[in-house]
Design an enzyme around this catalytic site. Structure first.
Site, PDB file in Angstrom:
ATOM      1  N   ARG A 221     -49.606 -70.659  24.127  1.00 64.18           N
ATOM      2  CA  ARG A 221     -48.150 -70.524  24.216  1.00 64.18           C
ATOM      3  C   ARG A 221     -47.782 -70.167  25.662  1.00 64.18           C
ATOM      4  NH1 ARG A 221     -49.772 -66.850  20.406  1.00 64.18           N
ATOM      5  NH2 ARG A 221     -48.936 -65.186  21.715  1.00 64.18           N
ATOM      6  N   TYR A 263     -19.815 -51.457  48.750  1.00 67.93           N
ATOM      7  CA  TYR A 263     -19.463 -50.243  48.017  1.00 67.93           C
ATOM      8  C   TYR A 263     -20.367 -49.075  48.359  1.00 67.93           C
ATOM      9  CZ  TYR A 263     -16.460 -52.972  44.907  1.00 67.93           C
ATOM     10  OH  TYR A 263     -15.476 -53.762  44.383  1.00 67.93           O
ATOM     11  N   CYS A 310     -22.637 -56.698  44.779  1.00 67.95           N
ATOM     12  CA  CYS A 310     -21.399 -56.521  44.020  1.00 67.95           C
ATOM     13  C   CYS A 310     -21.385 -57.472  42.832  1.00 67.95           C
ATOM     14  CB  CYS A 310     -20.188 -56.797  44.913  1.00 67.95           C
ATOM     15  SG  CYS A 310     -20.185 -55.817  46.433  1.00 67.95           S
ATOM     16  N   ASP A 312     -19.613 -60.149  42.303  1.00 73.12           N
ATOM     17  CA  ASP A 312     -19.459 -61.564  42.622  1.00 73.12           C
ATOM     18  C   ASP A 312     -20.053 -61.960  43.966  1.00 73.12           C
ATOM     19  OD1 ASP A 312     -17.494 -61.695  40.409  1.00 73.12           O
ATOM     20  OD2 ASP A 312     -16.355 -60.424  41.809  1.00 73.12           O
TER      21      ASP A 312
END
Ligand SMILES: *Cc1c(COP(=O)(O)O)cnc(C)c1O
Length: 374
Positions: A221, A263, A310, A312
């Protein structure tokens, strides 16, 4: 004009499936594991490419993944292995999807689904050989075997396999590997004693497929290796990573030494430089834990993410180079042109490449397929 895309090279998938088949003896079949949207690469395109390249089994965790394959006309044998009580297993039986059972109660549910469907269910009996995750414990194994033998005699199930899963196959030489192999042999002996002779036995994941031929049995597998990544660094030089992640630089700006970036101002610019804004973020699967650590190739040079990732977007230090809006940024790819790899991002984020590709590919960013099958 696209802004960000996850590119999947289906030729690489086919190459990897063929390479893995080349590692198997003639009696051993290959299951391509396509759970979790094919590790973020896209369930149907990957399954189709894998089957074309000779995979004779597909593996999924959930019922929905298995049924989606059938709904799209894929007739290859499928094993689906993770089901809580009360799931609509009759849909799997009707669709000819093999199911795994790890307890008498789970087996009884499968038998009930088979009676409802008026068709025997193909069952893989799972033994826990030491991972302590899914599978019947040694103590529960005889009861599962007895229940399965009875359900088979009643015409409700066909015992298709006995199987198990390794905990540490990605650490060659780990003492648990041999212990699990021995426990698997014991479980097969016990099955034989109770009159259960499964047509198939399977144990190996990608790591064991690459490094432990004695664990191949009748079927392996392979998940991660199908996608061209290796669970063991350097164990699979012939594999080709299929996923690459691209974005077009949205904005470039000059900033002065001492400015804080992103940020929390967790990063301060050390010397005057240029920063490129790259429009992918954690909502696209870029790990926030790779803040100030992830690598991005822009203009033929590998550069670093600065400051927090961030939702986006990320900010990349371009070192005063002439990078322009619209230039292509590559977060990771095959690495053959010097670009970072999924393994680099895994290291930057303290995780494994599995998580990097599964998250990048199962997100907002559109997937684009390249290669002959695209
Ligand atoms: C995910 C999974 C695999 C594939 O593992 P890889 O390490 O990606 O090859 C195989 N078997 C089971 C039960 C799994 O959950």
């Amino acid at each position: 004009m696209w802004q960000a895309q996850v590119r999947i090279d289906l030729d690489a998938i086919r190459h990897n499936v063929a390479t893995l088949r080349g590692l198997l003896r003639s009696g051993t079949a290959l299951m391509s594991v396509v759970k979790a949207d094919a590790y973020g690469h896209g369930l149907l395109p990957v399954a189709t490419a894998a089957v074309r390249a000779g995979a004779t089994w597909l593996g999924t965790a959930t019922l929905e993944e298995a049924l989606a394959l059938r709904e799209h006309g894929i007739t290859t044998r499928i094993l689906s292995w993770l089901h809580s009580p009360g799931r609509p297993l009759h849909e799997a039986v009707a669709a000819g999807v093999d199911l795994s059972a790890a307890s008498p109660a789970a087996l009884a549910e499968i038998a009930r689904a088979a009676r409802q469907t008026r068709r025997p269910a193909a069952v893989h009996l799972k033994i826990d050989t030491g991972m302590s995750r899914n599978g019947a414990t040694r103590a529960d194994w005889p009861a599962l075997l007895t229940a399965a033998a009875k359900a088979q005699a009643d015409g409700d199930v066909e015992i298709a396999a006995v199987w198990s899963h390794f905990a540490c196959a990605d650490e060659p030489g780990h003492p648990s590997i041999l212990r699990q192999q021995l426990a698997f042999d014991d479980a097969l002996d016990e099955a034989a004693r109770l009159g259960v002779e499964p047509p198939l036995r399977h144990l190996a994941n990608s790591a064991a497929t690459l490094t432990l031929p004695e664990s191949h049995f009748d079927l392996v597998r392979a998940g991660l290796a199908t996608y061209g990544l290796s669970p063991i660094p350097g164990a699979a030089p012939d594999l080709r990573p299929a996923m690459s992640v691209h974005a077009k630089v949205a904005l470039v700006k000059a900033v002065q030494a001492g400015e804080g970036v992103s940020y929390g101002h967790t990063y301060k610019v050390l010397k005057d430089t240029t920063l490129a804004l790259v429009p992918v973020g954690y909502a696209d699967g870029v790990p926030r834990s790779a803040s100030s650590r992830g690598l991005v190739e822009i203009g033929g040079k590998v550069r670093r993410v600065v400051g927090r990732v961030c939702m986006d977007q990320i900010v990349v230090d371009c070192d005063g180079d002439d990078v322009r809006p619209g230039d292509e940024a590559v977060l990771f790819g095959a690495g053959s042109r010097g670009e970072p790899t999924a393994d680099d991002w895994a290291a930057a984020a303290d995780t494994i490449s599995y998580e990097i590709v599964a998250r990048m590919g199962s997100n907002r960013t559109p997937k684009v397929y390249v290669g002959e099958d695209a």
